[in-house]
Scaffold this motif. Structure first.
Motif, PDB file in Angstrom:
ATOM      1  N   GLY A  10       0.814  -1.213   0.000  1.00 23.12           N
ATOM      2  CA  GLY A  10       0.000   0.000   0.000  1.00 23.12           C
ATOM      3  C   GLY A  10       0.845   1.260   0.000  1.00 23.12           C
ATOM      4  O   GLY A  10       0.523   2.238  -0.687  1.00 23.12           O
ATOM      5  N   GLY A  11       1.927   1.255   0.742  1.00 18.76           N
ATOM      6  CA  GLY A  11       2.832   2.407   0.755  1.00 18.76           C
ATOM      7  C   GLY A  11       3.478   2.631  -0.595  1.00 18.76           C
ATOM      8  O   GLY A  11       3.573   3.767  -1.078  1.00 18.76           O
ATOM      9  N   VAL A  12       3.899   1.543  -1.222  1.00 20.26           N
ATOM     10  CA  VAL A  12       4.497   1.636  -2.554  1.00 20.26           C
ATOM     11  C   VAL A  12       3.466   2.184  -3.546  1.00 20.26           C
ATOM     12  O   VAL A  12       3.749   3.103  -4.324  1.00 20.26           O
ATOM     13  CB  VAL A  12       5.012   0.251  -3.026  1.00 20.26           C
ATOM     14  N   GLY A  13       2.252   1.641  -3.495  1.00 19.43           N
ATOM     15  CA  GLY A  13       1.209   2.071  -4.418  1.00 19.43           C
ATOM     16  C   GLY A  13       0.825   3.530  -4.241  1.00 19.43           C
ATOM     17  O   GLY A  13       0.631   4.262  -5.222  1.00 19.43           O
ATOM     18  N   ALA A  14       0.720   3.979  -2.990  1.00 16.98           N
ATOM     19  CA  ALA A  14       0.362   5.372  -2.723  1.00 16.98           C
ATOM     20  C   ALA A  14       1.431   6.323  -3.260  1.00 16.98           C
ATOM     21  O   ALA A  14       1.120   7.362  -3.852  1.00 16.98           O
ATOM     22  CB  ALA A  14       0.138   5.588  -1.228  1.00 16.98           C
ATOM     23  N   ALA A  15       2.698   5.964  -3.073  1.00 13.92           N
ATOM     24  CA  ALA A  15       3.792   6.795  -3.586  1.00 13.92           C
ATOM     25  C   ALA A  15       3.781   6.828  -5.113  1.00 13.92           C
ATOM     26  O   ALA A  15       3.976   7.895  -5.723  1.00 13.92           O
ATOM     27  CB  ALA A  15       5.139   6.278  -3.072  1.00 13.92           C
ATOM     28  N   LEU A  16       3.529   5.679  -5.733  1.00 14.77           N
ATOM     29  CA  LEU A  16       3.447   5.638  -7.197  1.00 14.77           C
ATOM     30  C   LEU A  16       2.268   6.461  -7.713  1.00 14.77           C
ATOM     31  O   LEU A  16       2.390   7.158  -8.722  1.00 14.77           O
ATOM     32  CB  LEU A  16       3.320   4.186  -7.675  1.00 14.77           C
ATOM     33  N   ARG A  17       1.136   6.375  -7.014  1.00 17.20           N
ATOM     34  CA  ARG A  17      -0.041   7.162  -7.417  1.00 17.20           C
ATOM     35  C   ARG A  17       0.281   8.647  -7.371  1.00 17.20           C
ATOM     36  O   ARG A  17      -0.002   9.385  -8.311  1.00 17.20           O
ATOM     37  CB  ARG A  17      -1.241   6.876  -6.507  1.00 17.20           C
ATOM     38  N   PHE A  67       0.565  -8.633  -1.866  1.00 16.70           N
ATOM     39  CA  PHE A  67       1.432  -7.464  -1.982  1.00 16.70           C
ATOM     40  C   PHE A  67       1.074  -6.640  -3.214  1.00 16.70           C
ATOM     41  O   PHE A  67       0.903  -5.422  -3.135  1.00 16.70           O
ATOM     42  CB  PHE A  67       2.901  -7.900  -2.035  1.00 16.70           C
ATOM     43  N   LEU A  68       0.948  -7.311  -4.366  1.00 16.86           N
ATOM     44  CA  LEU A  68       0.708  -6.599  -5.620  1.00 16.86           C
ATOM     45  C   LEU A  68      -0.728  -6.117  -5.780  1.00 16.86           C
ATOM     46  O   LEU A  68      -0.955  -4.940  -6.088  1.00 16.86           O
ATOM     47  CB  LEU A  68       1.061  -7.497  -6.810  1.00 16.86           C
ATOM     48  N   LEU A  69      -1.703  -7.014  -5.572  1.00 20.40           N
ATOM     49  CA  LEU A  69      -3.090  -6.666  -5.881  1.00 20.40           C
ATOM     50  C   LEU A  69      -3.735  -5.843  -4.778  1.00 20.40           C
ATOM     51  O   LEU A  69      -4.238  -4.743  -5.029  1.00 20.40           O
ATOM     52  CB  LEU A  69      -3.906  -7.923  -6.168  1.00 20.40           C
ATOM     53  N   ALA A  70      -3.748  -6.364  -3.559  1.00 22.30           N
ATOM     54  CA  ALA A  70      -4.392  -5.626  -2.465  1.00 22.30           C
ATOM     55  C   ALA A  70      -3.511  -4.465  -2.002  1.00 22.30           C
ATOM     56  O   ALA A  70      -4.020  -3.392  -1.685  1.00 22.30           O
ATOM     57  CB  ALA A  70      -4.681  -6.565  -1.294  1.00 22.30           C
ATOM     58  N   GLY A  71      -2.196  -4.682  -1.972  1.00 29.90           N
ATOM     59  CA  GLY A  71      -1.281  -3.667  -1.474  1.00 29.90           C
ATOM     60  C   GLY A  71      -0.949  -2.588  -2.488  1.00 29.90           C
ATOM     61  O   GLY A  71      -1.462  -1.471  -2.414  1.00 29.90           O
ATOM     62  N   VAL A  72      -0.085  -2.916  -3.446  1.00 25.61           N
ATOM     63  CA  VAL A  72       0.379  -1.907  -4.404  1.00 25.61           C
ATOM     64  C   VAL A  72      -0.802  -1.293  -5.165  1.00 25.61           C
ATOM     65  O   VAL A  72      -0.963  -0.071  -5.189  1.00 25.61           O
ATOM     66  CB  VAL A  72       1.414  -2.495  -5.388  1.00 25.61           C
ATOM     67  N   LEU A  73      -1.634  -2.137  -5.757  1.00 28.53           N
ATOM     68  CA  LEU A  73      -2.732  -1.582  -6.550  1.00 28.53           C
ATOM     69  C   LEU A  73      -3.829  -0.995  -5.672  1.00 28.53           C
ATOM     70  O   LEU A  73      -4.496  -0.041  -6.079  1.00 28.53           O
ATOM     71  CB  LEU A  73      -3.284  -2.630  -7.508  1.00 28.53           C
ATOM     72  N   GLY A  74      -4.010  -1.526  -4.469  1.00 27.28           N
ATOM     73  CA  GLY A  74      -4.968  -0.926  -3.537  1.00 27.28           C
ATOM     74  C   GLY A  74      -4.525   0.465  -3.111  1.00 27.28           C
ATOM     75  O   GLY A  74      -5.336   1.379  -2.976  1.00 27.28           O
ATOM     76  N   GLY A  75      -3.222   0.642  -2.918  1.00 25.36           N
ATOM     77  CA  GLY A  75      -2.688   1.960  -2.587  1.00 25.36           C
ATOM     78  C   GLY A  75      -2.630   2.870  -3.802  1.00 25.36           C
ATOM     79  O   GLY A  75      -2.742   4.085  -3.687  1.00 25.36           O
ATOM     80  N   PHE A  76      -2.441   2.282  -4.961  1.00 28.50           N
ATOM     81  CA  PHE A  76      -2.351   3.053  -6.202  1.00 28.50           C
ATOM     82  C   PHE A  76      -3.728   3.567  -6.596  1.00 28.50           C
ATOM     83  O   PHE A  76      -3.907   4.749  -6.858  1.00 28.50           O
ATOM     84  CB  PHE A  76      -1.762   2.158  -7.296  1.00 28.50           C
ATOM     85  N   THR A  77      -4.718   2.675  -6.642  1.00 27.88           N
ATOM     86  CA  THR A  77      -6.089   3.065  -6.967  1.00 27.88           C
ATOM     87  C   THR A  77      -7.039   1.917  -6.682  1.00 27.88           C
ATOM     88  O   THR A  77      -6.844   0.823  -7.192  1.00 27.88           O
ATOM     89  CB  THR A  77      -6.245   3.480  -8.446  1.00 27.88           C
ATOM     90  N   THR A  78      -8.051   2.151  -5.877  1.00 27.07           N
ATOM     91  CA  THR A  78      -9.053   1.109  -5.668  1.00 27.07           C
ATOM     92  C   THR A  78      -9.989   1.005  -6.873  1.00 27.07           C
ATOM     93  O   THR A  78     -10.764   0.065  -6.969  1.00 27.07           O
ATOM     94  CB  THR A  78      -9.882   1.350  -4.393  1.00 27.07           C
ATOM     95  N   PHE A  79      -9.887   1.936  -7.783  1.00 25.07           N
ATOM     96  CA  PHE A  79     -10.685   1.870  -9.007  1.00 25.07           C
ATOM     97  C   PHE A  79     -10.341   0.615  -9.800  1.00 25.07           C
ATOM     98  O   PHE A  79     -11.191   0.064 -10.496  1.00 25.07           O
ATOM     99  CB  PHE A  79     -10.462   3.131  -9.846  1.00 25.07           C
ATOM    100  N   SER A  80      -9.104   0.157  -9.683  1.00 23.11           N
ATOM    101  CA  SER A  80      -8.714  -1.063 -10.381  1.00 23.11           C
ATOM    102  C   SER A  80      -9.480  -2.264  -9.843  1.00 23.11           C
ATOM    103  O   SER A  80      -9.903  -3.132 -10.616  1.00 23.11           O
ATOM    104  CB  SER A  80      -7.205  -1.292 -10.280  1.00 23.11           C
ATOM    105  N   THR A  81      -9.676  -2.326  -8.542  1.00 23.41           N
ATOM    106  CA  THR A  81     -10.458  -3.415  -7.954  1.00 23.41           C
ATOM    107  C   THR A  81     -11.906  -3.334  -8.428  1.00 23.41           C
ATOM    108  O   THR A  81     -12.520  -4.347  -8.778  1.00 23.41           O
ATOM    109  CB  THR A  81     -10.391  -3.357  -6.416  1.00 23.41           C
TER     110      THR A  81
END
Length: 123
Positions: A10-17, A67-81
Motif C-alpha cells: 500500500g505504501g508503494v502504491g500510494a507513492a506511485l499514485r 502485496f501486488l493486488l491488495a497492497g500496491v494496486l490498492g494503494g495506487f487506486t481502488t478503481f482497479s479493484t
C-alpha cells in the motif's frame, strides 16, 4: 502476516499514485483531473494483467498476490479493484450485477462525497 504484505504494498502504491498523478497533471493543466484519470486507467490495466498472471498462470504465491493486488494496486487506486470486480461479473454473465456495480458505485460514491462536503461545511 497477510496484513504486513498489504501494508507494505500500500505504501508503494500510494507513492506511485502521487508520482504519476502529479506528473500527468503538471503536463495536462488544471482543466480536467487527468492525473487521476491516468492513475485509474493504468491501475485497471495492471490489475487485469497481474490478476491473470497470479491466478490463471499461478505465478507467485499468495503473499505476492496480496502485496501486488491488495497492497500496491490498492494503494495506487481502488478503481482497479472496482474494474476487476465488474469484469468478473461480466464474465459470469451477471449483467444486472455488473450494471448495478458500475452505475451504483459511481452514483452512490459521488452522492457520498456531496454528503461529506455538506456535513463538513455544516459542522
Amino acid at each position: 502476516m497477510h496484513y504486513a504484505w498489504v501494508f507494505l504494498g500500500g505504501g508503494v502504491g500510494a507513492a506511485l499514485r502521487f508520482a504519476l498523478a502529479s506528473a500527468v497533471q503538471a503536463r495536462a493543466g488544471a482543466n480536467f483531473p487527468w492525473g487521476t484519470f491516468a492513475v485509474n486507467a493504468v491501475g485497471c490495466l495492471a490489475i487485469g494483467l497481474l490478476a491473470t498472471w497470479t491466478e490463471e498462470r499461478e505465478l507467485g504465491g499468495e503473499n505476492l498476490r496480496l502485496f501486488l493486488l491488495a497492497g500496491v494496486l490498492g494503494g495506487f487506486t481502488t478503481f482497479s479493484t472496482f474494474g476487476l470486480e465488474t469484469w468478473r461479473l461480466i464474465e459470469l454473465e451477471a449483467w444486472g450485477g455488473a450494471a448495478l456495480n458500475a452505475a451504483g458505485s459511481v452514483v452512490v460514491c459521488v452522492a457520498a462525497v456531496v454528503a461529506g462536503v455538506a456535513i463538513g461545511r455544516a459542522v
